[in-house]
Design a protein around this motif. Structure first.
Motif, PDB file in Angstrom:
ATOM      1  N   UNK A 208       0.852  -1.193   0.000  1.00 27.70           N
ATOM      2  CA  UNK A 208       0.000   0.000   0.000  1.00 27.70           C
ATOM      3  C   UNK A 208       0.887   1.242   0.000  1.00 27.70           C
ATOM      4  N   UNK A 209       0.647   2.084  -1.000  1.00 23.45           N
ATOM      5  CA  UNK A 209       1.478   3.293  -1.102  1.00 23.45           C
ATOM      6  C   UNK A 209       0.870   4.411  -0.257  1.00 23.45           C
ATOM      7  N   UNK A 210       1.605   4.782   0.803  1.00 20.17           N
ATOM      8  CA  UNK A 210       1.145   5.865   1.685  1.00 20.17           C
ATOM      9  C   UNK A 210       2.129   7.040   1.670  1.00 20.17           C
ATOM     10  N   UNK A 211       2.896   7.127   0.598  1.00 23.55           N
ATOM     11  CA  UNK A 211       3.954   8.151   0.536  1.00 23.55           C
ATOM     12  C   UNK A 211       3.390   9.552   0.735  1.00 23.55           C
ATOM     13  N   UNK A 212       2.204   9.776   0.198  1.00 26.63           N
ATOM     14  CA  UNK A 212       1.590  11.099   0.294  1.00 26.63           C
ATOM     15  C   UNK A 212       1.355  11.527   1.742  1.00 26.63           C
ATOM     16  N   UNK A 274       6.102   1.874  10.128  1.00 29.51           N
ATOM     17  CA  UNK A 274       6.362   0.636   9.387  1.00 29.51           C
ATOM     18  C   UNK A 274       6.521   0.889   7.880  1.00 29.51           C
ATOM     19  N   UNK A 275       6.453   2.125   7.480  1.00 32.73           N
ATOM     20  CA  UNK A 275       6.583   2.418   6.048  1.00 32.73           C
ATOM     21  C   UNK A 275       8.051   2.325   5.640  1.00 32.73           C
ATOM     22  N   UNK A 276       8.290   1.895   4.414  1.00 31.73           N
ATOM     23  CA  UNK A 276       9.677   1.870   3.939  1.00 31.73           C
ATOM     24  C   UNK A 276      10.088   3.270   3.481  1.00 31.73           C
ATOM     25  N   UNK A 277      11.248   3.383   2.939  1.00 29.76           N
ATOM     26  CA  UNK A 277      11.772   4.709   2.588  1.00 29.76           C
ATOM     27  C   UNK A 277      10.940   5.384   1.507  1.00 29.76           C
ATOM     28  N   UNK A 278      10.219   4.607   0.731  1.00 28.70           N
ATOM     29  CA  UNK A 278       9.388   5.201  -0.323  1.00 28.70           C
ATOM     30  C   UNK A 278       7.946   5.416   0.119  1.00 28.70           C
ATOM     31  N   UNK A 279       7.716   5.161   1.407  1.00 25.59           N
ATOM     32  CA  UNK A 279       6.373   5.402   1.944  1.00 25.59           C
ATOM     33  C   UNK A 279       5.399   4.284   1.643  1.00 25.59           C
ATOM     34  N   UNK A 280       5.921   3.086   1.351  1.00 18.22           N
ATOM     35  CA  UNK A 280       5.045   1.949   1.039  1.00 18.22           C
ATOM     36  C   UNK A 280       4.950   1.035   2.256  1.00 18.22           C
TER      37      UNK A 280
END
Lengths: 459, 406
Positions: A208-212, A274-280
């Motif tokens: 799940x992309x939560x970068x925003x 828990x998000x990775x560096x790209x916000x996923x």
């Protein structure tokens, strides 16, 4: 504009002078206060929310909705039958202004009553929350008294894939004998299964992309909301599985085995960051059961995250309910534009009941007929003009109803999910402007052409 | 003696607004109007109006006369855009009856009180004033004047639903005049009113006509129409059976009536002898003039008002100032005023005929010539004398009639 406001004020005055407003306000507030007193909650935050928020808001929506429908029919049809509109219509007021004035009057009335009742619900919820245990109050703060955004896995457009597979399979003689619609449905189910089914011992990964929202979510917990179906029923009634979240090789990655029942929603928290560096956010589920589990694409897996305050969210949710009331007022007025009072009310109620029959409408559209279908194919053998016409009408009706039913403000508020400004604007556009506008245009057109002096009056 | 002769036509129609409208200033034009009511399936149910033609000219008091169900109200409702014609052409002020802006010039009193029963008098007038885009100050002023005029100022806080039928007619009349209309459409305006109220309404119609307003009066009450209308149409079965001025319709051109003060017997006998010789002995009739019941009733009530109190609606008062034109910075060019100010055109002879009457009763002649008190007493006629009054006199007379003394 002055005549429109004058007619709106008149409508409002009538509601007060006929004691409708005080009586209805008393009934609604009484219901809101009595319901939690009669139906006891289980002492949990969710239990309290279910009764004090979900049930009471549902009650208010239902009672106000029916009242609005009835009142809208009565105020216009009554004025026509009692000949009072004869005196109004001979003044320099266009018929659309009379219609709009009535609509505006009912909307103001609804706003008053809805605001009063929703305010009571809000205050009661805050007051009753104090009696929960500290742990449940914490749950309430994190999961209900909050506006949480929702993120799902982005599913690619499957149609090209389905069409390609279908083309290949149609080369097989056995498969080619199947009706094309059936064959396509089978292929579509197979393709979608790749995204929905988790076989025993297998692992399903969601990204799940939560970068925003990454910056806003720092140090805030996330919540997983899941729902699945099991192919075979478990003896215990629950299904175990390992849930892991976080970047695959990161130190903050967490994992835990949960045992959940099928066919119902479950929600559990994930620790912050828990998000990775790209916000996923990566979530993995390993099926430890001897049966396959099925997570629907639509609502099987969802990540909830903090987005705003409950009070504003609550207001937006109530405003979506108000949009529904505005539509019901338009439906009632449209019915009263060409029918007398009791008939108009029953007609409008009939439309309301029909709008709850989307399942039937959907079936008709899928089967291509309202007549009997072939039991083997589930389709009509040879559609004729009647099928085409009726199915077209049902397709239009379904589309219209879906425009209105595309919102679940009460459910969103009960689960602490955001009713965004965009959602509110969309609700206003779809429910009030588009569908309400359709009814208004029809109502005004009919009302403008109607001869008002055919009624002989009851005076 | 000739100067003392009072023409009976003057006595009975002096109240009628004296208009001589130009032929091309039609306020209402109806041509070939037909209205057929249909059932649910579109099948003809009733032909309410059938090929009707007429025009109402500016400043006229025009009467639609006919029995119940003759098509009067249907015609009125078509003129107001509440019903649509099946055939024919209707214009009001040169526009379709459904033209919204034109409605600003129309006042309408329906046949029943179709007002909002939960509003009080003040709120009712304020509401309708709003529909005419009147400013709050105008609405307040006009409401006060109208309530005063129709005698409801003391009950302005009572809801219309609590009013008697007569009071409802009064507030209905007030709402019809809130916009100072150029055309006033009155459907059975005196229905439900007591004789005083009837007189007040008729005097109001005359006052409006005196200001150059056009009045369309629909009624089945002959006295109403006769007292105020210039021209009438008589409906029956949805068709016009007769149309014209009252004079055209009612005059009997082959007979005359002479009214004189009490004279000595010998003079009377000489006059009668001449008349018998010229007209024939059985064609001359002698009697006392009598007032009509309405005049007599109003006189009795007027005397009673000096000593008795009443509840409910009081008699109306002076016609609302804005309806008299006093509110206007530049008084409207009141053609009615000109008419009143202009010397009356002599009518020759200044008498009219009456229906054939019985021959002279000698004993009655004796009683009359002795100067004894006739029965009923010779009170002044209810309607004024022949000399055309000016507008102030008309207002004063109206004020008195509407209860200005109370």
């Amino acid at each position: 504009m002055r005549p429109v406001v004058a007619i709106a004020r008149l409508t409002l005055k009538a509601a007060f002078r006929f004691r409708l407003v005080p009586v209805l306000a008393l009934l609604l507030i009484g219901g809101v206060l009595l319901l939690p007193a009669v139906i006891k909650d289980d002492g949990t935050a969710r239990g309290l929310t279910q009764i004090v928020l979900t049930y009471t808001l549902g009650l208010i929506t239902a009672v106000l909705g029916l009242t609005t429908l009835w009142l809208a029919c009565g105020t216009l049809a009554g004025d026509i039958e009692d000949c009072q509109l004869q005196v109004v219509a001979v003044k320099p007021v266009a018929r659309w202004q009379i219609w709009l004035g009535k609509w505006l009057g009912i909307l103001i009335l609804d706003a008053l009553l809805l605001g009063l009742c929703a305010g009571t619900v809000f205050l009661q919820l805050q007051w009753r929350a104090r009696h929960l245990s500290p742990a449940q109050q914490e749950v309430l703060r994190n999961e209900i008294f909050v506006a949480r955004g929702s993120a799902r896995e982005v599913i690619p457009d499957l149609d090209p894939v389905i069409d390609e597979i279908l083309k290949k399979r149609r080369e097989e003689p056995d498969f080619a004998r199947l009706p094309r619609a059936d064959a396509r449905r089978m292929v579509a189910d197979q393709v979608r299964a790749q995204y929905q089914v988790v076989l025993p011992g297998y692992t399903r990964i969601w990204r799940i992309n939560l970068a925003e929202h990454a910056a806003a979510l720092r140090d805030r917990p996330l919540y997983l909301r899941i729902k699945f179906f099991a192919v075979d029923r478990a003896l215990t009634g629950t299904y175990e599985g390992l849930w892991e979240a976080g970047p695959p090789s990161a130190s903050q990655r967490v994992g835990q085995v949960f045992s959940h029942a099928a066919e119902t929603f479950h929600e559990f928290p994930l620790p912050p960051n828990l998000l990775d560096t790209e916000g996923v956010l990566t979530v993995e589920y390993t099926n430890q059961n001897p049966t396959a589990l099925f997570f629907p694409i639509e609502d099987g897996f969802e990540v909830l995250y903090h987005q705003g305050s409950f009070a504003t969210n609550y207001m937006r949710g109530v405003l979506v309910v108000f949009c529904w009331l505005a539509l019901l007022a338009a439906v009632g007025l449209a019915a009263a534009s060409f029918l007398s009072f009791p008939v108009a009310a029953f007609f409008a109620l009939g439309l309301l009941i029909l709008s709850f029959s989307t399942g039937t409408m959907k079936n008709i559209v899928e089967q291509g007929t309202i007549r009997e279908v072939d039991h083997d194919t589930g389709m009509v053998a040879e559609p004729n003009w009647f099928d085409h016409t009726s199915v077209g009408a049902f397709r239009a009706a379904l589309w219209t109803v879906n425009l209105v039913r595309d919102f679940s403000p009460i459910e969103a508020l009960s689960t602490g999910r955001t009713v965004s400004w965009t959602t509110l604007a969309r609700a206003f556009g779809q429910i009030v402007v588009l569908v309400g506008g359709l009814f208004a245009a029809f109502g005004v057109l009919v009302f403008t052409r109607r001869e008002l002096a055919t009624a002989q009056g009851k005076v | 003696m000739g100067s003392e002769i009072i023409s009976s036509i003057d006595a009975t129609t002096a109240g009628v607004a004296p208009v001589s409208p130009a032929p091309n200033n039609a306020v209402i034009a109806v041509r070939g109007l037909t209205k057929v009511f249909k059932d649910f399936w579109g099948r003809p149910k009733a032909r309410a109006v059938d090929r009707v033609d007429f025009e109402v000219r500016r400043g006229e008091v025009f009467g639609l006369l006919g029995p119940n169900g003759s098509g009067k109200s249907t015609t009125v409702k078509i003129l107001l855009g509440l019903l649509y014609p099946t055939q024919g052409h209707v214009e009001v002020f040169g526009h379709s009856p459904r033209h919204v802006a034109t409605k600003a010039r129309i006042g309408y009193l329906p046949e029943e009180s179709y007002l909002y029963r939960y509003l009080d008098s003040g709120e009712t007038l304020d509401f309708f004033g709003n529909l005419f885009h009147l400013s709050p100050r105008e609405r307040r002023q006009r409401s006060e004047q109208l309530l005063e005029m129709v005698g409801l100022s003391q009950v302005r806080r009572r809801t219309v639903g609590e009013f008697s039928k007569g009071m409802q007619r009064r507030i209905g009349l007030a709402q019809a005049l809130i916009n100072d209309p150029d055309l006033v459409v009155l459907d059975e305006p005196t229905a439900g009113l007591d004789p005083i109220g009837c007189r007040e309404v008729k005097d109001l119609i005359l006052a409006l006509a005196a200001r150059g307003k056009t009045v369309l009066l629909s009624s089945h009450l002959l006295a109403d129409v006769e007292d105020v209308c210039n021209r009438v149409v008589i409906y029956y079965g949805g068709r016009i059976q007769a149309m014209g001025t009252l004079k055209e319709l009612l005059a009997t051109p082959d007979a005359i009536r002479i009214t004189v003060p009490i004279l000595p017997r010998d003079i009377l006998e000489r006059v009668l002898e001449i008349l018998r010789r010229e007209a024939g002995p059985d064609r001359v009739r002698l009697d006392n003039p009598t007032q009509n019941l309405e005049s007599y009733f109003l006189g009795v009530v007027e005397r009673a008002k000096q000593s008795e109190a009443t509840s409910g609606a009081t008699s109306g008062h002076r016609v609302a100032a804005y309806l008299r034109g006093e509110d206007q910075a530049v008084p409207s060019v009141d053609r009615a005023l000109e008419r009143f100010a202009r010397p009356a055109e002599p009518e020759s002879p200044r008498v009219t005929t009456a229906p054939r009457e019985p021959a002279v009763d000698e004993s009655r002649l004796a009683a009359l010539s002795q100067g004894g008190p006739p029965s009923p007493p010779p009170t002044p006629p209810a309607t004024p004398a022949a000399a055309p009054p000016n507008l102030d006199q008309a207002d004063q007379r109206l004020t008195d009639l509407l209860g200005g003394k109370s």
